[in-house]
Design a protein around this motif. Structure first.
Motif, short mmCIF file in Angstrom:
data_model
loop_
_atom_site.label_atom_id
_atom_site.label_comp_id
_atom_site.label_asym_id
_atom_site.label_seq_id
_atom_site.Cartn_x
_atom_site.Cartn_y
_atom_site.Cartn_z
N LEU A 195 0.83 -1.20 0.00
CA LEU A 195 0.00 0.00 0.00
C LEU A 195 0.87 1.25 0.00
O LEU A 195 1.97 1.26 0.56
N PRO A 196 0.39 2.34 -0.63
CA PRO A 196 1.14 3.60 -0.57
C PRO A 196 1.14 4.13 0.85
O PRO A 196 0.09 4.50 1.38
N THR A 197 2.30 4.15 1.48
CA THR A 197 2.40 4.41 2.91
C THR A 197 3.37 5.55 3.18
O THR A 197 4.45 5.60 2.57
N PRO A 198 3.04 6.46 4.07
CA PRO A 198 3.98 7.53 4.40
C PRO A 198 5.29 6.97 4.97
O PRO A 198 5.29 6.01 5.73
N SER A 199 6.40 7.60 4.58
CA SER A 199 7.68 7.25 5.19
C SER A 199 7.62 7.57 6.68
O SER A 199 6.95 8.51 7.10
N HIS A 200 8.34 6.79 7.48
CA HIS A 200 8.24 6.94 8.92
C HIS A 200 9.49 6.40 9.60
O HIS A 200 10.08 5.42 9.14
N ILE A 212 -5.29 5.81 1.07
CA ILE A 212 -3.98 6.00 1.70
C ILE A 212 -4.15 5.93 3.21
O ILE A 212 -4.98 6.64 3.78
N PRO A 213 -3.40 5.06 3.89
CA PRO A 213 -3.55 4.91 5.35
C PRO A 213 -3.00 6.11 6.11
O PRO A 213 -2.07 6.78 5.67
N ALA A 252 4.30 13.75 5.48
CA ALA A 252 2.97 14.27 5.19
C ALA A 252 2.47 13.71 3.86
O ALA A 252 3.25 13.45 2.94
N VAL A 253 1.17 13.49 3.79
CA VAL A 253 0.55 13.09 2.53
C VAL A 253 0.24 14.37 1.77
O VAL A 253 -0.72 15.08 2.06
N ASP A 254 1.10 14.68 0.81
CA ASP A 254 0.98 15.91 0.05
C ASP A 254 1.40 15.65 -1.40
O ASP A 254 1.49 14.50 -1.83
N GLU A 255 1.68 16.72 -2.14
CA GLU A 255 2.03 16.57 -3.55
C GLU A 255 3.28 15.73 -3.74
O GLU A 255 3.38 14.95 -4.69
#
Length: 661
Positions: free
Chosen positions: A156-161, A293-294, A181-184
């Motif tokens: 799944l498309p997941t934010p880096s962390h 997107i989670p 952040a989920v952004d551009e």
């Protein structure tokens, strides 16, 4: 005529130069300005704790802490692993978690750093915005991290962390979880384009019910990108299809969403679309097709409670082929308000107002007119959606009203950490039966499948349900297993323990953190029991009737009161040297089998050197930089160009030699 030895010498020199370039360039760690996603390894390095040093005017910092609920942006300079970015914006962030901390004696606020707020060309290795999450309501400090790890494993498309240790003006703030952040930038990295429509639903319409063909009626579906072209969005058509029937695959990425709901269900993440708050997710429309997107997983692993949110919720009704005797004891739902991070309680008798234009913010749940709505009693927290005549039948509104409990009747668990007399909403018992046996066939809580049309449309299709169950089986046998989660928690414990101990603002104790690593009340034990329940439900051995009520109860599970601390901590290996830990730290709670940082399992743990770098900060120097591994695309391009130049040079030399010059 050039002699052959000259030609051969030139050829040999060129070959040597090429080999040197091939061997040396990948190890130079040269910062490529056009490598827009290098932050994935340079900022979010999962093998180390990233250092984040914030420099801000003392008066601005004091004002931010004194007026944290305002979420006002302040100017600052930020250094991340030695990389300094000047003139950035910073503010507090959060909803109920923010206001809960405001009303306590703690000032450990989550933070948002906006690198391009004052200069839109500025970034940190391509990263435009960074969230620093304070791990509120999670004594393990690992729920969100592990959840994102499983989302990644399932494609799944997941934010880096990754984990980050934060200082402000040289003073330690503690260990945070850094989340992209989920952004551009995120969209361009994960979807190859950010020209589509990014939605962050939270409010009226976030259940994805069809209201009308007027997009203005969906006030809770916040558009974050491409606002000027909203008329080109297929949102209304998508909502019509999932509610009234049609070709789902024309409008949604079915396989991706099945994977998302499988992971969410396996992790019992109910502060989400599947719970009564129907939020904490993004939708991205690219070419008319919607992906999910989670987002926000500090209450996964059953932390939100089953039945209506909060700890001590009503368990599922479980039927098994082998009889089990589970006695249920009703009790007042504690910490309902504290555990629901996205409900905004009033401050000083006023209804809080939010700024829905800020990226990452939730839209305000109530406006000023809502305070006059009849039927809200004084002993209730007026956390409700604005209701229109055409949404009076929305059961989610009723559910959210029922979540609020009378503050006079709230009971605090003495075993939970409290600051300033306020229960910080920490969950110490992961093993509640309601979470372990959360239904996979009707995976909702405090609502019904019919009230969640996206999930209902997917699971009403036999073909899609079979795929969904296949993903649940994969999770239960591969990723949400005791061994897999134990490996993660061991590695994190080896890396983080001294940081947790040194953290001056932490909500819970180091001992509580260690309880989550290994033992009867740990994340691996949850994974073991939850995966076993999933497999039994898939086989039909265990039948679980979902609790769709919005009022929670409590229960005693396995002879333990819900929320009770585990009194059998794991033992410390004999060669562990906790030389840097404080005198009141109990080393007997360090789990066996921890992995040494960068070493093999079973080796002695070496706590990081806490004597260098920023004063008092464990394990990192303020000038330390994280070196990425592997060869990036710029290096590959450089090598290919060098090879092309080499070939052209060789061709020229041989042609020149044949001409006899």
């Amino acid at each position: 005529m050039i002699k052959n030895r000259v030609v051969y010498s030139c050829t040999a020199i060129l070959l040597v130069l090429f080999i040197v370039m091939l061997a040396v360039l990948p190890n130079l760690n040269i910062e490529m300005k056009n490598d827009e996603f290098s932050y994935e390894t340079l900022v979010f390095n999962k093998s180390k704790v990233t250092t984040v040093d914030i420099e801000i005017a003392e008066e601005d910092w004091a004002d931010m802490l004194a007026n944290a609920a305002d979420e006002e942006l302040k100017q600052a300079n930020v250094t991340v692993n030695g990389k300094r970015i000047e003139n950035v914006a910073i503010r507090t962030k959060g909803n109920l978690s923010l206001r809960s901390v405001v009303n306590s004696d703690s000032d450990r606020y989550s933070l948002k750093i906006d690198f391009d707020y004052y200069d839109n060309s500025q970034s940190l290795y391509g990263l435009k915005k960074l969230n620093l999450n304070n791990n509120y309501s999670d004594t393990t400090l690992m729920r969100e991290y592990i959840s994102y790890e499983l989302m990644e494993k399932m494609g799944l498309p997941t934010p880096s962390h990754s984990y980050m240790y934060v200082t402000v003006n040289g003073e330690e703030r503690g260990l945070y979880l850094g989340v992209e952040a989920v952004d551009e930038t995120f969209l361009a990295k994960n979807f190859g384009s950010n020209d589509g429509f990014l939605f962050k639903p939270d409010g009226t319409g976030s259940d994805l019910k069809y209201i009308s063909d007027n997009i203005d009626d969906y006030t809770g579906i916040g558009l974050k990108t491409n606002e000027d072209n909203i008329e080109d969005s297929k949102l209304i058509e998508m909502l019509d299809v999932i509610n009234n029937g049609g070709d789902l695959e024309q409008y949604i990425d079915v396989d991706e969403m099945l994977r998302y709901f499988a992971v969410n269900t396996a992790l019992v993440n109910l502060d989400s679309y599947q719970g009564n708050m129907k939020h904490n997710y993004y939708l991205y429309e690219d070419g008319g097709v919607f992906s999910i997107i989670p987002w926000d997983y500090n209450m996964s692993f059953g932390g939100f409670g089953v039945g209506g949110g909060g700890m001590g919720s009503r368990p599922n009704q479980v039927q098994a082929n082998t009889a089990t005797d589970t006695s249920d004891t009703d009790e007042t739902a504690t910490d309902t308000l504290m555990n629901n991070q996205d409900m905004k309680p009033p401050l000083n008798g006023e209804i809080p107002q939010g700024d829905p234009q800020r990226e990452g913010d939730q839209p305000p749940i109530m406006n000023g007119d809502a305070a006059q709505k009849p039927g809200i009693e004084q002993n209730q927290n007026p956390v409700q959606e604005e209701t229109q005549a055409n949404t009076n039948t929305n059961k989610d509104t009723v559910a959210e009203e029922n979540v609020a409990t009378n503050a006079d009747t709230q009971q605090h668990d003495e075993n939970r950490p409290q600051r300033g007399g306020m229960d910080m909403g920490m969950s110490s018992n992961l093993m509640s039966d309601s979470a372990i046996n959360f239904s996979i066939t009707t995976p909702v809580s405090g609502t019904t499948l019919e009230e969640r049309p996206l999930l209902n449309a997917l699971l009403s299709n036999d073909k899609y349900r079979e795929i969904y169950e296949g993903y649940l089986e994969e999770l239960a046998t591969t990723y949400l297993t005791e061994d897999y989660v134990q490996n993660i928690t061991n590695n994190l414990a080896a890396m983080l323990t001294t940081y947790v101990e040194a953290d001056p603002t932490k909500f819970s104790t180091t001992e509580q953190f260690l309880e989550g690593v290994e033992g009867d009340n740990s994340l691996p034990e949850f994974a073991k029991q939850r995966s076993a329940s999933i497999l039994k439900q898939l086989s039909g051995e265990l039948v679980v009737e979902a609790d769709t009520s919005s009022q929670g109860g409590g229960s005693k599970e396995n002879g333990e009161q819900a929320g009770e601390m585990n009194n059998n901590p794991p033992q410390m290996p004999s060669d562990f040297e906790p030389s840097q830990l404080s005198e009141d730290f109990d080393p007997s709670q360090v789990p066996q089998g921890w992995e040494q940082q960068g070493g093999e399992k079973g080796n002695q743990i070496q706590p990081p050197d806490r004597n260098d770098g920023v004063k008092g900060m464990p394990g990192q120097s303020s000038e330390q930089t994280v070196q990425s591994t592997g060869i990036d695309k710029n290096t590959v391009i450089t090598i290919l160009i060098s090879l092309l130049v080499l070939m052209c040079a060789l061709i020229w030399v041989f042609r020149f030699n044949r001409r006899g010059r």
